[in-house]
Motif scaffolding. Structure first.
Motif, PDB file in Angstrom:
ATOM      1  N   VAL A 124      -2.699   3.319   2.807  1.00  0.00           N
ATOM      2  CA  VAL A 124      -2.664   2.512   4.034  1.00  0.00           C
ATOM      3  C   VAL A 124      -3.902   2.803   4.872  1.00  0.00           C
ATOM      4  O   VAL A 124      -4.554   1.884   5.388  1.00  0.00           O
ATOM      5  CB  VAL A 124      -1.373   2.783   4.835  1.00  0.00           C
ATOM      6  N   LYS A 125      -4.255   4.085   5.011  1.00  0.00           N
ATOM      7  CA  LYS A 125      -5.449   4.452   5.777  1.00  0.00           C
ATOM      8  C   LYS A 125      -6.703   3.853   5.148  1.00  0.00           C
ATOM      9  O   LYS A 125      -7.569   3.344   5.853  1.00  0.00           O
ATOM     10  CB  LYS A 125      -5.573   5.971   5.868  1.00  0.00           C
ATOM     11  N   ASP A 126      -6.795   3.907   3.826  1.00  0.00           N
ATOM     12  CA  ASP A 126      -7.939   3.318   3.131  1.00  0.00           C
ATOM     13  C   ASP A 126      -8.011   1.813   3.355  1.00  0.00           C
ATOM     14  O   ASP A 126      -9.092   1.252   3.536  1.00  0.00           O
ATOM     15  CB  ASP A 126      -7.869   3.618   1.632  1.00  0.00           C
ATOM     16  N   PHE A 127      -6.847   1.154   3.354  1.00  0.00           N
ATOM     17  CA  PHE A 127      -6.796  -0.290   3.589  1.00  0.00           C
ATOM     18  C   PHE A 127      -7.360  -0.638   4.964  1.00  0.00           C
ATOM     19  O   PHE A 127      -8.207  -1.515   5.100  1.00  0.00           O
ATOM     20  CB  PHE A 127      -5.346  -0.790   3.470  1.00  0.00           C
ATOM     21  N   PHE A 128      -6.917   0.086   5.995  1.00  0.00           N
ATOM     22  CA  PHE A 128      -7.382  -0.219   7.347  1.00  0.00           C
ATOM     23  C   PHE A 128      -8.826   0.224   7.571  1.00  0.00           C
ATOM     24  O   PHE A 128      -9.563  -0.430   8.308  1.00  0.00           O
ATOM     25  CB  PHE A 128      -6.450   0.388   8.394  1.00  0.00           C
ATOM     26  N   LYS A 129      -9.254   1.309   6.926  1.00  0.00           N
ATOM     27  CA  LYS A 129     -10.674   1.701   7.009  1.00  0.00           C
ATOM     28  C   LYS A 129     -11.540   0.621   6.400  1.00  0.00           C
ATOM     29  O   LYS A 129     -12.595   0.289   6.940  1.00  0.00           O
ATOM     30  CB  LYS A 129     -10.903   3.038   6.296  1.00  0.00           C
ATOM     31  N   GLY A 130     -11.124   0.082   5.271  1.00  0.00           N
ATOM     32  CA  GLY A 130     -11.888  -0.999   4.639  1.00  0.00           C
ATOM     33  C   GLY A 130     -11.865  -2.274   5.453  1.00  0.00           C
ATOM     34  O   GLY A 130     -12.845  -3.014   5.496  1.00  0.00           O
ATOM     35  N   LEU A 131     -10.768  -2.513   6.126  1.00  0.00           N
ATOM     36  CA  LEU A 131     -10.626  -3.725   6.934  1.00  0.00           C
ATOM     37  C   LEU A 131     -11.520  -3.684   8.166  1.00  0.00           C
ATOM     38  O   LEU A 131     -12.110  -4.678   8.559  1.00  0.00           O
ATOM     39  CB  LEU A 131      -9.157  -3.893   7.334  1.00  0.00           C
ATOM     40  N   PHE A 132     -11.618  -2.499   8.781  1.00  0.00           N
ATOM     41  CA  PHE A 132     -12.366  -2.369  10.030  1.00  0.00           C
ATOM     42  C   PHE A 132     -13.651  -1.573   9.862  1.00  0.00           C
ATOM     43  O   PHE A 132     -14.211  -1.075  10.832  1.00  0.00           O
ATOM     44  CB  PHE A 132     -11.487  -1.704  11.098  1.00  0.00           C
ATOM     45  N   ALA A 133     -14.164  -1.455   8.641  1.00  0.00           N
ATOM     46  CA  ALA A 133     -15.395  -0.698   8.394  1.00  0.00           C
ATOM     47  C   ALA A 133     -16.579  -1.433   8.981  1.00  0.00           C
ATOM     48  O   ALA A 133     -16.617  -2.666   9.064  1.00  0.00           O
ATOM     49  CB  ALA A 133     -15.577  -0.496   6.894  1.00  0.00           C
ATOM     50  N   ASP A 134     -17.577  -0.652   9.398  1.00  0.00           N
ATOM     51  CA  ASP A 134     -18.813  -1.243   9.897  1.00  0.00           C
ATOM     52  C   ASP A 134     -19.553  -1.913   8.757  1.00  0.00           C
ATOM     53  O   ASP A 134     -19.750  -1.337   7.694  1.00  0.00           O
ATOM     54  CB  ASP A 134     -19.711  -0.171  10.516  1.00  0.00           C
ATOM     55  N   ARG A 135     -19.975  -3.113   8.969  1.00  0.00           N
ATOM     56  CA  ARG A 135     -20.725  -3.860   7.967  1.00  0.00           C
ATOM     57  C   ARG A 135     -22.209  -3.762   8.331  1.00  0.00           C
ATOM     58  O   ARG A 135     -22.634  -4.220   9.381  1.00  0.00           O
ATOM     59  CB  ARG A 135     -20.312  -5.330   7.922  1.00  0.00           C
ATOM     60  N   GLU A 136     -22.990  -3.172   7.461  1.00  0.00           N
ATOM     61  CA  GLU A 136     -24.435  -3.023   7.741  1.00  0.00           C
ATOM     62  C   GLU A 136     -25.248  -3.940   6.894  1.00  0.00           C
ATOM     63  O   GLU A 136     -24.928  -4.357   5.878  1.00  0.00           O
ATOM     64  CB  GLU A 136     -24.854  -1.580   7.508  1.00  0.00           C
TER      65      GLU A 136
ATOM     66  N   CYS B 254       0.830  -1.208   0.000  1.00  0.00           N
ATOM     67  CA  CYS B 254       0.000   0.000   0.000  1.00  0.00           C
ATOM     68  C   CYS B 254       0.863   1.255   0.000  1.00  0.00           C
ATOM     69  O   CYS B 254       0.540   2.235  -0.673  1.00  0.00           O
ATOM     70  CB  CYS B 254      -0.932   0.006   1.214  1.00  0.00           C
ATOM     71  N   MET B 255       1.947   1.243   0.759  1.00  0.00           N
ATOM     72  CA  MET B 255       2.848   2.403   0.788  1.00  0.00           C
ATOM     73  C   MET B 255       3.467   2.620  -0.590  1.00  0.00           C
ATOM     74  O   MET B 255       3.604   3.757  -1.034  1.00  0.00           O
ATOM     75  CB  MET B 255       3.947   2.218   1.830  1.00  0.00           C
ATOM     76  N   ASP B 256       3.844   1.555  -1.267  1.00  0.00           N
ATOM     77  CA  ASP B 256       4.416   1.676  -2.609  1.00  0.00           C
ATOM     78  C   ASP B 256       3.384   2.184  -3.614  1.00  0.00           C
ATOM     79  O   ASP B 256       3.705   2.968  -4.497  1.00  0.00           O
ATOM     80  CB  ASP B 256       4.966   0.335  -3.101  1.00  0.00           C
ATOM     81  N   ASP B 257       2.148   1.746  -3.472  1.00  0.00           N
ATOM     82  CA  ASP B 257       1.111   2.097  -4.434  1.00  0.00           C
ATOM     83  C   ASP B 257       0.560   3.501  -4.248  1.00  0.00           C
ATOM     84  O   ASP B 257       0.223   4.163  -5.220  1.00  0.00           O
ATOM     85  CB  ASP B 257      -0.040   1.097  -4.382  1.00  0.00           C
ATOM     86  N   GLY B 258       0.436   3.961  -2.987  1.00  0.00           N
ATOM     87  CA  GLY B 258      -0.209   5.254  -2.818  1.00  0.00           C
ATOM     88  C   GLY B 258       0.124   5.987  -1.544  1.00  0.00           C
ATOM     89  O   GLY B 258      -0.554   6.945  -1.197  1.00  0.00           O
ATOM     90  N   GLY B 259       1.120   5.571  -0.817  1.00  0.00           N
ATOM     91  CA  GLY B 259       1.512   6.276   0.401  1.00  0.00           C
ATOM     92  C   GLY B 259       0.553   6.028   1.558  1.00  0.00           C
ATOM     93  O   GLY B 259      -0.192   5.059   1.574  1.00  0.00           O
ATOM     94  N   MET B 260       0.580   6.943   2.530  1.00  0.00           N
ATOM     95  CA  MET B 260      -0.211   6.774   3.756  1.00  0.00           C
ATOM     96  C   MET B 260      -1.711   6.792   3.471  1.00  0.00           C
ATOM     97  O   MET B 260      -2.480   6.152   4.188  1.00  0.00           O
ATOM     98  CB  MET B 260       0.138   7.871   4.765  1.00  0.00           C
ATOM     99  N   THR B 261      -2.144   7.502   2.448  1.00  0.00           N
ATOM    100  CA  THR B 261      -3.563   7.527   2.112  1.00  0.00           C
ATOM    101  C   THR B 261      -4.046   6.124   1.773  1.00  0.00           C
ATOM    102  O   THR B 261      -5.113   5.701   2.219  1.00  0.00           O
ATOM    103  CB  THR B 261      -3.820   8.468   0.916  1.00  0.00           C
TER     104      THR B 261
END
Length: 69
Positions: A57-69, A48-55
Motif C-alpha cells: 500500500v505504501k509503495d502504491f501511494f509513493k508511486g502515485l504521488f512521486a515527484d516526476r522529474e 494491495c493489502m491482499d498482495d503484500g500488506g502495508m508495504t
C-alpha cells in the motif's frame, strides 16, 4: 469459499465498505464521480493489502504521488 475469502480478505472488506459509503452518498445526494473514485480506491487498496500488506500500500501511494522529474 473460505480459501477465497482468506486470499481476498482486504478487497472484500474495503469494497463492502465502499458499497456502504456509495449507498449513503446516493441517499444524501452526492455526485457519482467522487463516489466511484472512492470505490475504486477501496478496491485497489484492498488488492494491495491482499498482495503484500502495508508495504505494498505504501509503495502504491509513493508511486502515485512521486515527484516526476
Amino acid at each position: 469459499m473460505e480459501e477465497f475469502a482468506k486470499k481476498h480478505k482486504w478487497k472484500i472488506l474495503l469494497v463492502a465498505g465502499g458499497i456502504i459509503f456509495v449507498i449513503l452518498c446516493a441517499l444524501i445526494g452526492w455526485w457519482a464521480l467522487p463516489v466511484t473514485l472512492f470505490l475504486l480506491l477501496c478496491y485497489f487498496v484492498g488488492k494491495c493489502m491482499d498482495d503484500g500488506g502495508m508495504t505494498k500500500v505504501k509503495d502504491f501511494f509513493k508511486g502515485l504521488f512521486a515527484d516526476r522529474e
